[in-house]
Design a protein around this motif. Structure first.
Motif, PDB file in Angstrom:
ATOM      1  N   ASP A   1      56.000  51.075   4.735  1.00 38.21           N
ATOM      2  CA  ASP A   1      55.506  49.774   4.290  1.00 38.21           C
ATOM      3  C   ASP A   1      54.379  49.912   3.268  1.00 38.21           C
ATOM      4  O   ASP A   1      54.238  49.066   2.372  1.00 38.21           O
ATOM      5  CB  ASP A   1      55.035  48.943   5.488  1.00 38.21           C
ATOM      6  CG  ASP A   1      56.191  48.325   6.258  1.00 38.21           C
ATOM      7  OD1 ASP A   1      57.277  48.152   5.661  1.00 38.21           O
ATOM      8  OD2 ASP A   1      56.024  48.014   7.448  1.00 38.21           O
ATOM      9  N   GLY A   2      53.578  50.981   3.389  1.00 41.85           N
ATOM     10  CA  GLY A   2      52.536  51.229   2.385  1.00 41.85           C
ATOM     11  C   GLY A   2      53.135  51.548   1.031  1.00 41.85           C
ATOM     12  O   GLY A   2      52.681  51.043  -0.011  1.00 41.85           O
ATOM     13  N   ILE A   3      54.178  52.381   1.026  1.00 43.64           N
ATOM     14  CA  ILE A   3      54.879  52.707  -0.216  1.00 43.64           C
ATOM     15  C   ILE A   3      55.482  51.452  -0.828  1.00 43.64           C
ATOM     16  O   ILE A   3      55.389  51.212  -2.042  1.00 43.64           O
ATOM     17  CB  ILE A   3      55.976  53.753   0.062  1.00 43.64           C
ATOM     18  CG1 ILE A   3      55.352  55.095   0.439  1.00 43.64           C
ATOM     19  CG2 ILE A   3      56.907  53.900  -1.141  1.00 43.64           C
ATOM     20  CD1 ILE A   3      56.344  56.100   0.976  1.00 43.64           C
ATOM     21  N   VAL A   4      56.106  50.638   0.021  1.00 45.06           N
ATOM     22  CA  VAL A   4      56.737  49.400  -0.443  1.00 45.06           C
ATOM     23  C   VAL A   4      55.709  48.472  -1.085  1.00 45.06           C
ATOM     24  O   VAL A   4      55.938  47.920  -2.167  1.00 45.06           O
ATOM     25  CB  VAL A   4      57.452  48.693   0.735  1.00 45.06           C
ATOM     26  CG1 VAL A   4      57.786  47.252   0.372  1.00 45.06           C
ATOM     27  CG2 VAL A   4      58.715  49.453   1.123  1.00 45.06           C
ATOM     28  N   ALA A   5      54.558  48.291  -0.424  1.00 49.06           N
ATOM     29  CA  ALA A   5      53.532  47.377  -0.947  1.00 49.06           C
ATOM     30  C   ALA A   5      53.038  47.834  -2.321  1.00 49.06           C
ATOM     31  O   ALA A   5      52.892  47.018  -3.244  1.00 49.06           O
ATOM     32  CB  ALA A   5      52.363  47.289   0.039  1.00 49.06           C
TER      33      ALA A   5
END
Length: 216
Positions: free
Chosen positions: A23-27
């Motif tokens: 989710d950090g990569i996605v954000a």
């Protein structure tokens, strides 16, 4: 020697951390590309490349995490995407004491302002013929939500059961999502095993996430 309860707690920590990393990569990637002239297939490639670079050979809570991605051309009348309806294949393999998973799922991706309902309806229909473990990734300004294919009606997205991509991966690791029939051939080298499954599904992108028990 760790008890079964302690092993389960370790796995849960690993699953949660992997979800948080995804989710950090996605954000970060959404923030960079949502307002840019990036096309959907380009954005998908950037996401899978980032996940691979961040999670390849990651040791987490005694487990080793490996992520692999492969892009295939999506152009032409006979392209794998047109045949399958999907543009991503995800393979999930988990190895731990007394616990093994080898499953997969298919993904179609859309920007959150896409109006191509007719095209999406056709793509989802093709994915569902192959597996119930198929999703539409909806790209937003700061997140990607995964919508189950059963919640796409005539190309219209019902977001009531949508979950972040990180949670989708976490639930697959917990064996709550993904399809065991789509597990790749683990006796083959990684590029060949991804290609073989993707060829079966006629899917142009592949992403494999593997958890194996590692040293403490």
């Amino acid at each position: 020697m760790a008890t079964e309860h302690e092993d389960q707690e370790q796995r849960e920590r690993a699953y949660r951390l992997v979800g948080e990393i995804v989710d950090g990569i996605v954000a970060q990637t959404c923030a960079r590309h949502y307002l840019a002239p990036t096309q959907e297939h380009q954005f998908t490639s950037k996401i899978t490349d980032r996940i691979e670079s961040e999670l390849d050979d990651l040791n987490v809570f005694g487990m080793n995490v490996k992520v692999y991605a492969q892009d295939f051309p999506d152009k032409g009348r006979g392209s794998w995407e047109k045949k399958s309806g999907a543009d991503v294949y995800i393979s999930v393999v988990v190895d731990a004491p007394g616990y093994h998973i080898n499953k997969g799922m298919t993904i179609q991706s859309k920007w959150d302002d896409s109006t191509d309902r007719e095209g999406l309806a056709e793509q989802v229909s093709k994915m569902k013929v192959r597996t119930n473990s198929s999703y539409v990734w909806v790209y937003g300004p700061s997140s990607i939500m995964a919508v189950p294919s059963d919640d796409v009606h005539h190309g219209k997205l019902d977001l009531s059961n949508a979950i972040p991509v990180g949670k989708l991966i976490t639930e697959a690791l917990r064996c709550n999502e993904a399809d065991p029939r789509l597990g790749r051939n683990l006796s083959l080298p990684i590029p060949q095993s991804l290609t073989a499954m993707m060829e079966q599904l006629s899917v142009p992108n592949g992403l494999s996430l593997t958890l194996t028990e590692g040293p403490d």
